[in-house]
Every structure is written in C-alpha cells, then in structure tokens.
Design a protein around this motif. Structure first.
Motif, mmCIF file in Angstrom:
data_model
loop_
_atom_site.group_PDB
_atom_site.id
_atom_site.type_symbol
_atom_site.label_atom_id
_atom_site.label_comp_id
_atom_site.label_asym_id
_atom_site.label_seq_id
_atom_site.Cartn_x
_atom_site.Cartn_y
_atom_site.Cartn_z
ATOM 1 N N GLU A 40 -3.866 4.047 -2.319
ATOM 2 C CA GLU A 40 -5.093 4.171 -1.533
ATOM 3 C C GLU A 40 -5.824 5.468 -1.853
ATOM 4 O O GLU A 40 -5.206 6.510 -2.076
ATOM 5 C CB GLU A 40 -4.743 4.135 -0.041
ATOM 6 N N ARG A 78 0.838 -1.196 0.000
ATOM 7 C CA ARG A 78 0.000 0.000 0.000
ATOM 8 C C ARG A 78 0.872 1.243 0.000
ATOM 9 O O ARG A 78 1.821 1.355 0.780
ATOM 10 C CB ARG A 78 -0.882 -0.013 1.256
ATOM 11 N N LEU A 119 -6.548 0.752 -3.952
ATOM 12 C CA LEU A 119 -7.070 0.316 -2.663
ATOM 13 C C LEU A 119 -8.197 1.279 -2.314
ATOM 14 O O LEU A 119 -7.955 2.474 -2.131
ATOM 15 C CB LEU A 119 -5.967 0.340 -1.604
#
Length: 259
Positions: free
Chosen positions: A138, A101, A164
């Motif tokens: 993200e 991430r 994400l």
C-alpha cells in the motif's frame, strides 16, 4: 467497476452482518481487516476458515483482500516478517481472497527500506503464486507516494507483487492523481478511496464531502478496477457511523464511475 469496502469501518462486527451489509448495499467485495478481535485473522483454524469461505459464497460477496499489518520494509530481522506474511498468504488462499495487503513501514533510510522490502517480497513471491495470491504493497508511511512505491516495485520484478493505491496518502505526499496513476498503473491491484476535511484533519467523512480529488482519481481507472472504500473508524472515535453511509457511498462511486 466492482466495489468493495473495508471492515476497518465496522470494527469487531460479525462476518455475517458485514456480508449482509455488503450484499444489501450493492458492494461486490470486502477488504478484511486481519487483526485480533476481528472475525477474520490468522488464528482461525481450518474449520473456521472453511466456514468463513462458505459464508462469502452464500452471500455472493468476494473476499477481496486479507488486509494484514505486516511491515514489509520494517527494520529488523527477516524471519518474523516473513512468517507473518506467510501466515496471511495461507489465510487468503483458504478464504479464496486474491490479495494480501502489506504496509511498507520502512525506517528513515528509504533506499535501505526499499532493498529490505524487495528482498523479503522475493523470498515469498513464488509461494504466493503457488497459493494463487498477489501481495499488494500500500502507498503508506515510508513509501507514501506513487513514486516511492514504484521504486520499491521496480526492485521487485515479480508478478505476485503489486500496488495498492491509497488515494489519501499519495495526495498527502503532494502527487497529482495523474502522476500517481501513471506510476502505479503497470502493477496496480486496486484502489482505496476515502475522504477527509484537510491534511490536518484526517477524520473520515462521507465520500465526496471532503477535499480528496476522488473524481480525478476515479476517472482514470479501467472499467475492471476494484474500488474499495476504507473508513478509518477505530482511529477516529468522533467520526460518524460507517454503516448508515454505505448506500450514499455506493451511489457516489457508481455515479463517478459511469460518468
């Protein structure tokens, strides 16, 4: 759908204890907060990484993500950002985690941030493929909405880069769950869920007790989509303890995913 939770909710808890909580409460994987003071971080040596990987195998829990704090669109020179991302990619590969991430963290100029992020991601995307890892950006900060992140991904046409979906941030941006999913679905890695009282009070709450449109988000997802519960305990010291909520959270997610 496979379920995970983030170790963000259990700061500094030893890895064996967190794995036991996951296994005992029906969670299939963990998002691993990779920060100093946590049991998993880029400073681990080879032996420590092998030991951690063995613990995941023994617990039959998937190391879903190495959750880095890399700001892929952050203004400034490329070299430190690329070095940090590369270190996290190697950590994920050593642990057997399919994802790393990253945050956007772009500046005031969204177009420039998208350009910067795309350039950096493409620099390491082939390396990520070689390592068997996908980089997920993200929905957060400068690219909070599905629309903003979709624009970044459109500038980064590589299979090792995806999205994400943090449902709180797309909600805070004003997008509907339908629009967010439509924009992110072609490159979606997995989904982070949480719940809060309001846009003004982001203290984490038990799933289903706040205002986030979780049922609408979950109802759209294919059956093989990973769902991870992120509970932001370090930033909200008044929040209730996370571990006692794991059973109810698993039951909530399971009930909505099978409805």
């Amino acid at each position: 759908m496979p379920l995970a939770f983030s170790t963000l909710g259990l700061p500094a808890h030893p890895l064996p204890a967190v794995l036991a909580l996951a296994a005992d409460h029906g969670y299939d994987g963990l998002e691993l907060r990779a920060a100093p003071g946590e049991p998993v971080h880029t400073g681990l040596n080879s032996a420590e990484r092998r030991a951690a990987a063995r613990q995941f195998t023994a617990a039959a829990v998937t190391p879903l993500t190495v959750a880095s704090y890399v700001g892929i669109a952050e203004p400034g020179p490329d070299a430190p950002v690329l070095a940090d991302l590369l270190a996290h990619l190697h950590l994920a590969a050593d642990l057997g985690a399919p994802y790393v991430r990253v945050f956007p963290r772009g500046g005031a100029d969204a177009t420039e941030g998208t350009r910067t992020a795309a350039h950096r991601l493409l620099e390491l995307a082939d390396t990520a493929v070689d390592l068997g890892v996908t980089i997920l950006v993200e929905t957060h900060d400068s690219h909070r909405s599905g629309a903003a992140l979709a624009a970044l991904l459109a500038a980064t046409p590589h299979p090792a880069v995806g999205a994400l979906w943090d449902v709180m941030h797309t909600w805070l941006s004003g997008e509907t769950p339908t629009d967010s999913y439509r924009l992110l679905a072609p490159r979606l890695g997995y989904v982070q869920v949480k719940d809060v009282a309001s846009a003004e009070d982001l203290t984490p709450l038990p799933l289903g007790t706040g205002v986030l449109p979780l049922p609408a988000c979950l109802a759209q997802l294919p059956a093989d989509t990973w769902i991870s519960w992120e509970y932001e305990a370090p930033w909200h010291p008044t929040a209730a303890s996370f571990a006692p909520q794991l059973a109810d959270g698993q039951a909530y997610l399971t009930s909505h995913l099978t409805a």
